[in-house]
Motif scaffolding. Sequence first.
Motif, PDB file in Angstrom:
ATOM      1  N   LEU A 187       3.512   1.684  10.803  1.00 57.32           N
ATOM      2  CA  LEU A 187       3.667   0.640   9.793  1.00 57.32           C
ATOM      3  C   LEU A 187       3.845  -0.650  10.580  1.00 57.32           C
ATOM      4  O   LEU A 187       4.769  -0.766  11.395  1.00 57.32           O
ATOM      5  N   LEU A 192       5.558 -11.285   5.303  1.00 59.43           N
ATOM      6  CA  LEU A 192       5.248 -10.513   4.092  1.00 59.43           C
ATOM      7  C   LEU A 192       4.003  -9.637   4.263  1.00 59.43           C
ATOM      8  O   LEU A 192       3.658  -8.859   3.382  1.00 59.43           O
ATOM      9  N   ARG A 194       1.886  -6.576   5.542  1.00 59.18           N
ATOM     10  CA  ARG A 194       2.185  -5.207   5.974  1.00 59.18           C
ATOM     11  C   ARG A 194       0.907  -4.381   5.999  1.00 59.18           C
ATOM     12  O   ARG A 194       0.023  -4.569   5.158  1.00 59.18           O
ATOM     13  N   SER A 195       0.826  -3.445   6.925  1.00 57.93           N
ATOM     14  CA  SER A 195      -0.278  -2.480   6.900  1.00 57.93           C
ATOM     15  C   SER A 195       0.236  -1.148   7.425  1.00 57.93           C
ATOM     16  O   SER A 195       1.098  -1.116   8.312  1.00 57.93           O
ATOM     17  N   SER A 196      -0.252  -0.090   6.844  1.00 58.24           N
ATOM     18  CA  SER A 196       0.117   1.244   7.342  1.00 58.24           C
ATOM     19  C   SER A 196      -1.153   2.048   7.538  1.00 58.24           C
ATOM     20  O   SER A 196      -1.983   2.142   6.634  1.00 58.24           O
ATOM     21  N   TYR A 234      -6.761  -9.221  -0.490  1.00 61.23           N
ATOM     22  CA  TYR A 234      -7.121  -8.232  -1.497  1.00 61.23           C
ATOM     23  C   TYR A 234      -8.571  -8.428  -1.908  1.00 61.23           C
ATOM     24  O   TYR A 234      -9.042  -9.558  -2.033  1.00 61.23           O
ATOM     25  N   ARG A 469      -7.985  -6.642  -7.237  1.00 62.91           N
ATOM     26  CA  ARG A 469      -7.103  -7.559  -7.997  1.00 62.91           C
ATOM     27  C   ARG A 469      -7.893  -8.749  -8.516  1.00 62.91           C
ATOM     28  O   ARG A 469      -8.848  -9.168  -7.897  1.00 62.91           O
TER      29      ARG A 469
ATOM     30  N   LEU B 269      10.969  -1.528   1.177  1.00 61.41           N
ATOM     31  CA  LEU B 269      10.887  -2.981   0.993  1.00 61.41           C
ATOM     32  C   LEU B 269      12.281  -3.601   0.934  1.00 61.41           C
ATOM     33  O   LEU B 269      12.431  -4.812   0.967  1.00 61.41           O
ATOM     34  N   LYS B 391       1.096   2.425  -2.235  1.00 60.95           N
ATOM     35  CA  LYS B 391       1.527   2.209  -0.853  1.00 60.95           C
ATOM     36  C   LYS B 391       2.960   1.718  -0.918  1.00 60.95           C
ATOM     37  O   LYS B 391       3.222   0.513  -1.007  1.00 60.95           O
ATOM     38  N   SER B 393       5.414   1.573   1.153  1.00 59.86           N
ATOM     39  CA  SER B 393       5.971   0.737   2.215  1.00 59.86           C
ATOM     40  C   SER B 393       5.434  -0.686   2.159  1.00 59.86           C
ATOM     41  O   SER B 393       5.959  -1.581   2.792  1.00 59.86           O
ATOM     42  N   GLN B 394       4.335  -0.884   1.411  1.00 61.20           N
ATOM     43  CA  GLN B 394       3.771  -2.219   1.282  1.00 61.20           C
ATOM     44  C   GLN B 394       4.073  -2.834  -0.082  1.00 61.20           C
ATOM     45  O   GLN B 394       3.887  -4.030  -0.296  1.00 61.20           O
ATOM     46  N   SER B 396       2.386  -2.188  -2.833  1.00 64.54           N
ATOM     47  CA  SER B 396       1.199  -2.361  -3.668  1.00 64.54           C
ATOM     48  C   SER B 396       0.785  -1.047  -4.323  1.00 64.54           C
ATOM     49  O   SER B 396       1.094   0.035  -3.837  1.00 64.54           O
TER      50      SER B 396
END
Lengths: 469, 459
Positions: A187, A192, A194-196, A234, A469, B269, B391, B393-394, B396
């Motif tokens: 992760l 702000l 984030r990427s996993s 997005y 989105r 979060l 997700k 941990s994000q 979304s």
Amino acid sequence: MEITEFNKNLKTLLEGLIYRGRSAGADLIEIFLENTDHLSVIAEQDNITNVSPSFSKGAGIRVFLGQRDGFVSTNDISEEGLRHALDQALAMLGLIINPLAKTKFNGLNPLNDFATSKLDWLGNSPRLDKVTSRLIEGTSQLKKTGNHIQVRKASYSRSWQEVLIAASDGTFGHDIRLHQSMGLSILAADGLHRSSIGRRYGSSGKTDHLNSWDIEKCSHDVCESSGKMLYADYIEAGQMPTVLANRFGGVIFHEACGHLLETTQIERGTSPFADKLDKYIAHPAVTAIDEGKSDGAFGSLTMDDEGMEPHETILIKDGILKSFLSDRAGELRTGHPRTGSGRRQSHTFAAASRMRNTYIAPGKFTPEELINSTEYGLYAKSMGGGSVGPTGQFNFSVEEGYLIKDGKLTKPVKGATLIGEASDVLPRISMCANDLDLAAGYCGSISGSINVTVGQPHIKVDSITIGGR
Amino acid sequence: MESTSHNNHLIAGNIRDRIHKNARQIGIKKWDLGASYSNDSSVQIDKGTAKQLRSSQRSSITIRVWNEQGLVGITSTSDLSDSGLNKALRGAEQASDFGNASESPDFSPLAKAQLPTIDRPLINSQGINKLFSIIKDAEQELLGKHNAINNVPYNGISESNSERLYLNSDGAIRHQRRTNACLYLYARAEEAGRKPRSSGSVRLAYGSQRLDITGCIEEAARKTISHLNYAPITTGKYLVCFTPEAFLDLLGAFSSLFNARAILDGVSLSSKDSIGNQISVPFLNLNDNGLHKDNHGATSFDGEGSPTCNLSLIRNGKIQNFLHSEATARAFGVKPTGHAGLGAKVSVGPDWFEISKSDEVDSYSKALSHTTYNEEFVLIQNLNALHAGVKSSQGSFSLPFDGWIVKGQEKISIEAATVAGDIKNVLNNILNVEAEKISTTQGVSPHIWVENLSITGEA
């Protein structure tokens, strides 16, 4: 008396049980004995945080009467425990033990022992100290390779299973299975953003797989993807052409089409392909195969969980539906012949028709030609999970995606979900590349979670709905 | 017939004595364990014929041991014989060599505290033949509800009795028995020239005698029929009303917001300092209340033996507490909350969410009601594929859903669509929490209104 070893010496005991069931009027009796030894280990940051060994024994007994079946599972594999389970299964179908009844049962065949060459698999599996050191090597490598990493994780799973299967049609098989999987995930976070991202690799029957795992390459792959996705925008929702990468991209075919070709779905009346045998269901560019024979692949089997050796099953040939995947119950209820696809997670599930190694065959194009042919669309480099609804709609999240503009890959995009129905999308797969590759995964369905392989070359879908989105 | 005369299969004293004896032989002084036993029966049906009749007896035990260095190892097994327990203890001892020195769990300080009273009946099994008869009739009745309903492809009825046990070498003993039954019916309906549509219903009870069979059939039929009149939805931003089931699913998928384990692991979060922070609109309350009277899966203790409790997570939009195990509670300087599993690294999870409107703060749009609102909105019945589209941990999500476009009391089913967003935005874009709380199989919630959510359709 507890059964401690699975071998030909159990033949008399099992024949006695089967005779008991047949004399009660059952059409078919199947006894599945299982002995397991599992290990899972997790490393987080620079520590081993979880070592979870487990072992188990059990039996699943299935009785058929006409097209109905009763199934009982138990952890008690003593002779008395098995007899009790059998009697319970018989009683479910309204069958009563009648020792005086004349019955046709010719006894079990000589033991088909696939386990002989595999007796040392458990002993030759990596020792716990080796596993822990490889995982720590993995998380250390992630630390060296990546940026903005908040969580580093490495995991290993070993599943050893010994099975003995006996059935009143004479089936008598013994096998040992060894599945290992290992992977890295991270992760990453920056403010702000984030990427996993994670990657997992799996094998069957390869005791040295952990040693041969290329940690450096895996780490580089994970960190590179994470870095690109960390600041991705997005994607805007809409309909667009999509190029799906090879390897785990095959999960869409597995979920959206493969499950609909299992006789389990035909029985339920939930497959749109039930009456499409020998008809076009896909673009002529598509040939799809399910087999259990590829050496070392995660979904390979020496015999299925009903004691049958697996076939190579051509599901779709040049767009035409050629075959379904069938198990014992599927053959009985739908007439489609068994394909060695009867699979189950453990003795607590009755076997069902399930996929093994399932993939779209390679085509004639290069991956670049697929992208170059796309004016505006999505390149789904890496897929997340997905599911298929009861009326065939599927949805899959894209873990790593890029916009294609004027035939070229441009910026990374996140939040994309591919939505559609197999019967609509299969005819729109217009191009298959020449780079077939496979990926290991777990598939959850009616008979539990099983090891499978998915795969495909790069493919192009001319139009698909992208949720965003 | 109802009864409380079930026999125990897990005899606490017997297991404790055998573990003591085997542990002493190996030289293990400190241990604890969780054990379970269950006996289940179930039936699935296909057009009047029992497709599969199933029964299972399962037992399992997970043993944790502490070695001389205080490091923990565990092993799980289905073998509760003396040799099985001995092998499990030895396996756990070996695993303890690789225990995590930087964070080792301990016995919960509440493992011997008084437990809450959970007054749930134990109801005798009716047997598989009765289950078959119930579901056969239910299928037939459901098929007769509408000409378009041609199949009930996903269905099942089950009953089970089960026991749980927690013991430790310090003398803690926890034991609980329960009985449960479940009925689910998912119908498939198809009209000429139209796509097949599907929906269903689930009912839980303490025994199959108490299942609301009629309610399950009626709800499955009503929902399925309501999706026959369908149309595509145009991609865009919508005012959305979540049913209690849908909102509970969404919030449950992001329960890491309140999970102390996830916070310590860096995948939440929230952070350790988030207590008191405004996480949602100020008229939202959220409790985790495993003891709620409608929670059929209620247990009085968690995997470490800590008592289950009613815990406030959000009050007037502010975070009040996190869910804890012994280890996370120690790290945060608080008491365990009864939300732990059992392991070398102990997992933490919610029991039963109870969402409500604050008594102290008014909603922004009190007039929004799913039964009376006349302007266009999307009513989301249920969210699908949460395992793939969230997700956590994000923050979304992008999830397919079943639902309707509602305008002027007319409901048109949405052909196929996904809803996407960010959980923190959702919590802060709530316009109304309706007054009526509805119990579902997963928790309790009113209908929740959220503005400006992205919906992708195939139009």
